[in-house]
Design an enzyme around this catalytic site. Structure first.
Site, PDB file in Angstrom:
ATOM      1  N   THR A  33       0.952  -1.074   0.033  1.00  0.00           N
ATOM      2  CA  THR A  33       0.078  -0.120   0.119  1.00  0.00           C
ATOM      3  C   THR A  33       0.894   1.345  -0.092  1.00  0.00           C
ATOM      4  O   THR A  33       0.660   2.296  -0.815  1.00  0.00           O
ATOM      5  CB  THR A  33      -1.116  -0.153   1.151  1.00  0.00           C
ATOM      6  OG1 THR A  33      -1.665  -1.273   1.166  1.00  0.00           O
ATOM      7  CG2 THR A  33      -1.911   1.187   1.129  1.00  0.00           C
ATOM      8  N   GLU A 218      -3.717  -5.680  -5.541  1.00  0.00           N
ATOM      9  CA  GLU A 218      -3.898  -7.060  -5.637  1.00  0.00           C
ATOM     10  C   GLU A 218      -4.273  -7.402  -6.893  1.00  0.00           C
ATOM     11  O   GLU A 218      -5.438  -8.299  -7.017  1.00  0.00           O
ATOM     12  CB  GLU A 218      -5.239  -7.172  -4.535  1.00  0.00           C
ATOM     13  CG  GLU A 218      -5.300  -6.490  -3.134  1.00  0.00           C
ATOM     14  CD  GLU A 218      -4.503  -7.400  -2.183  1.00  0.00           C
ATOM     15  OE1 GLU A 218      -3.686  -8.392  -2.650  1.00  0.00           O
ATOM     16  OE2 GLU A 218      -4.300  -7.137  -1.086  1.00  0.00           O
ATOM     17  N   GLN A 248      -0.486 -15.338  -2.907  1.00  0.00           N
ATOM     18  CA  GLN A 248      -1.752 -14.955  -2.237  1.00  0.00           C
ATOM     19  C   GLN A 248      -2.896 -15.035  -3.082  1.00  0.00           C
ATOM     20  O   GLN A 248      -3.872 -14.208  -2.935  1.00  0.00           O
ATOM     21  CB  GLN A 248      -1.639 -13.494  -1.412  1.00  0.00           C
ATOM     22  CG  GLN A 248      -0.785 -13.322  -0.398  1.00  0.00           C
ATOM     23  CD  GLN A 248      -0.840 -12.165   0.292  1.00  0.00           C
ATOM     24  OE1 GLN A 248      -1.482 -12.047   1.023  1.00  0.00           O
ATOM     25  NE2 GLN A 248       0.425 -11.238   0.234  1.00  0.00           N
TER      26      GLN A 248
END
Length: 741
Positions: A33, A218, A248
């Site tokens: 982030t 993401e 992930q």
């Protein structure tokens, strides 16, 4: 430049990279982030117009955090960069351009309940018995098709099996009904935007000219439609900067395509790859465990997380007797954190399936430990909340048929079934929206006087509410409550107080939105339609969240308990027959581990009661993939006394037996308990057992061995306990008296 001085070398290299296409492989807790927000701030500081930047995220929480960080870095710039979820950004585009698709700009967004109601209605019209189809399966097939940009016509062309033809027919009618209602479902937001750009090149060129920089958070979770949206916006000249972690990628079941990461350089020739491997979240022990597990996957770019933190405590592993004992261990884990001065909200309990929360909830309620279940009934899905939002939706979009029927007689206003049938007939024959059809019938006096009064009341309310769409949304909600008498209509039964509290919370949410976002009805409806459960974690004070590992994605906690680590559960049984599914399960476990900053508790149950009967536990292969030096293993406990389990709400059979006899485990499961693991099975419990020998079990009492078979380091015995014949591991048996029972 001051904006990048506090970044580590890899982060700075990513932020300042001059390439037109950059893939940042950002490990868990590596500051992705910070990198994304720093990239936006760095671009603005270098003179890039803020309005030419669009950044996609997956949750409202992440979008809000990103906007706040950017504003802190560069101040309030106007016009601001476009920062939002894929769905919110697509909705923002469509609010401007929907008319090119033949839809109103005030289109409704159907949530899950709306979709299911529509499918149920269509099935009824098609004459399908309700038991002959599953709404969830039909909706899943439609969702998969939309995420792959497959139209109903395309789907029908390849539907050969009877089930597929049924879905194809429903898909076509479902889409037609959405269009007629001036509505879209969640998947349509992105699919329609891609279709808009494809079918209207002038519109696509306009947005490509506006957005010279496309950033994605993401990226590993993007599906085909999202990839096409990114590609359409970037074109051949735009700069694409994506951040993701192939380790992930856990949403393949809902369309996420890991190939978007693995084949990024193919999709964007000349792309650069930057790896962020320094973790700022977890202890060294947690990272070593996570690295050891994920190294068993083949489909990955490859990286190794590291940190400057000390090793910290080892991960704890507990093999509980059953799910009740497991819940007790979790409760003790949480209590120890609180006793040490910690907060419950800084802990989390993660599991693979929602059903696992039952035993936990029973234990935590008994111990008076506050908790919140994430992923239960969402606030915006509660009946009273949806009722009030329905009024706003119909006022904003009279074509929203589902919401029109929701407010039709809520509260009751004398509009019966015959009136509804007349309205439906006119809507079908003429194509009028519900309010217009009702108005025409009332003006023509085609309905009874009492119904005309009810119709006049409803139509006047919707007309006046429609004139208030630009007013602050909290004012509109207060007006609805006053005009309809909704709070009084909720009654005085046992749940009425909770329902009124939910209405109050909705008004508070609307008031907060009106104060911080400008607050019109249209804006609030768009926001409410896109809220997810993960956005609401931690809103209810100091409570421990109970949530699936999927819902924990993007969150972090000081202490995490991961329960149910058994074969067929985590990894899930549905994943064991395909390598790519098993690898996704391993990535999910990796995500669960890396949510923790300081402490991890892992647990499995030797026996777990499930809908198809209690069955033997087999410790998950993922636990075995963690080096023994990183695990602190607790001895296996005995089953809690039957009376204690009953007191804690454990269901038993009518005959009083706690299990139904189906305790068989697969041989692989038996091996998983012992081979290659630090679990200490007592040799004495396995030695000397012979067919015909009497043995004793803590719950079943005395029995006689009728068969025995090796099961790894243990022995699996077939034992006759009275009239029941069960299969039990030797480690749960002791030598019995020869006289039996």
């Amino acid at each position: 430049m001051q904006l990048v001085e506090r970044l580590n070398p890899a982060q700075r290299a990513a932020v300042e990279h001059p390439g037109r296409a950059v893939l940042v492989i950002a490990g868990a807790g590596s500051g992705k982030t910070r990198v994304l927000t720093s990239r936006v701030a760095w671009l603005i500081a270098r003179g890039v117009p803020p309005a030419s930047i669009v950044a996609f995220t997956f949750t409202n929480r992440a979008a809000r955090e990103m906007r706040e960080r950017i504003e802190t870095m560069v101040g309030g710039v106007s016009p601001a960069p476009w920062v939002g979820t894929f769905h919110a950004t697509a909705a923002r585009i469509l609010r401007r351009e929907a008319e090119a698709l033949g839809l109103p700009r005030s289109f409704a967004i159907y949530d899950r309940e709306d979709q299911e109601a529509l499918i149920r209605d269509l099935a009824s019209r098609l004459g399908w018995p309700e038991q002959s189809f599953k709404k969830s399966a039909v909706l899943a097939a439609i969702s998969d098709a939309k995420n792959a940009l497959v139209t109903p016509e395309d789907y029908a062309r390849t539907a050969f099996a009877p089930e597929d033809r049924r879905v194809a027919e429903c898909f076509a009618r479902y889409d037609a009904e959405l269009y007629r209602s001036g509505a879209m479902d969640f998947d349509d937001l992105i699919a329609h935007t891609v279709r808009l750009f494809r079918n209207h090149p002038d519109v696509a060129s306009r947005y490509r000219a506006q957005f010279g920089h496309v950033l994605v958070d993401e990226y590993q979770d993007t599906n085909h439609a999202q990839f096409r949206l990114i590609h359409a916006l970037a074109g051949d000249r735009g700069v694409v900067f994506v951040v993701g972690d192939d380790d992930q990628s856990i949403y393949g079941w809902r369309g996420a395509d890991l190939r978007n990461v693995l084949e990024f350089e193919t999709a964007f020739p000349g792309a650069a790859v930057v790896r962020l491997e320094q973790n700022y979240r977890s202890t060294a022990s947690i990272l070593k465990a996570a690295n050891a597990v994920i190294a068993n996957n083949q489909a990955r770019k490859g990286k190794t997380l590291w940190c400057d933190r000390e090793a910290g405590c080892r991960l704890r592993f507990v093999l509980a007797a059953d799910e009740v004992d497991e819940a007790r261990r979790v409760r003790e884990f949480l209590a120890a954190r609180v006793a040490g001065g910690g907060r419950l909200a800084d802990c989390a309990v993660l599991y693979r399936t929602h059903a696992q929360s039952r035993a936990l909830e029973t234990e935590l309620r008994h111990a008076l430990i506050p908790y919140e279940v994430v992923g239960g009934v969402s606030f915006y899905q509660r009946r009273e909340v949806k009722d009030l939002i329905a009024y706003l939706r119909v006022a904003a979009n009279p074509r929203d048929t589902a919401m029109f029927w929701r407010v039709w007689n809520t509260p009751r206003r004398g509009l019966g079934a015959s009136v509804r049938a007349a309205v439906e007939q006119r809507m079908a024959a003429i194509g009028e929206p519900g309010p217009a059809a009702l108005r025409a019938l009332a003006e023509a006096q085609s309905i009874a006087p009492a119904a005309r009064r009810g119709a006049a009341e409803l139509l006047k309310l919707l007309d006046e509410l429609g004139a208030m769409l630009d007013a602050p949304v909290d004012r509109s909600l207060a007006w609805i409550l006053e005009r309809t008498g909704y709070l009084d209509w909720l009654g005085e039964d046992e749940g009425a107080a909770d329902r009124r509290a939910n209405v109050g919370e909705l008004v508070v949410a609307a008031s907060t939105f009106a104060g911080s976002e400008g607050g019109s009805v249209q804006e609030f409806l768009a926001e409410a339609a896109l809220v997810t459960d993960a956005d609401r974690v931690g809103e209810h004070g100091d409570r421990v969240p109970l949530l699936t590992a999927h819902n924990a994605k993007g969150l972090e906690f000081k202490a995490v308990a991961v329960i149910g680590l058994e074969e067929d559960l985590f990894p899930h049984a549905s994943s064991l027959d395909r390598a790519e599914r098993l690898e996704e399960e391993r990535r999910l476990f990796y995500v669960a581990l890396t949510r923790a900053r300081d402490e991890v508790l892992l647990s499995a149950a030797a026996y777990r009661r499930r809908f198809d009967g209690a069955r033997g536990g087999a410790v998950s292969r993922f636990v075995r993939e963690i080096p023994e030096t990183l695990l602190e293993v607790e001895e296996r406990p005995r089953l809690a006394p039957r009376r204690e389990r009953a007191r804690r709400g454990l269901a038993t059979r009518p005959g009083g037996d706690d299990f139904d006899g189906r305790r068989e485990s697969q041989d692989e499961g038996e091996d998983a308990i012992a081979a290659g693991t630090p679990l200490r099975l007592r040799a004495a419990a396995r030695a000397g057992r012979r067919v015909g020998q009497w043995v004793r079990h803590a719950d079943f009492g005395d029995g006689v061995v009728v068969a025995a078979a090796e099961a790894g380091d243990d022995v699996k015995y077939t034992v006759r306990f009275g009239t029941r014949v069960l299969k039990v591991l030797g480690s749960f048996l002791t030598a019995g008296d020869s006289h039996g029972s």
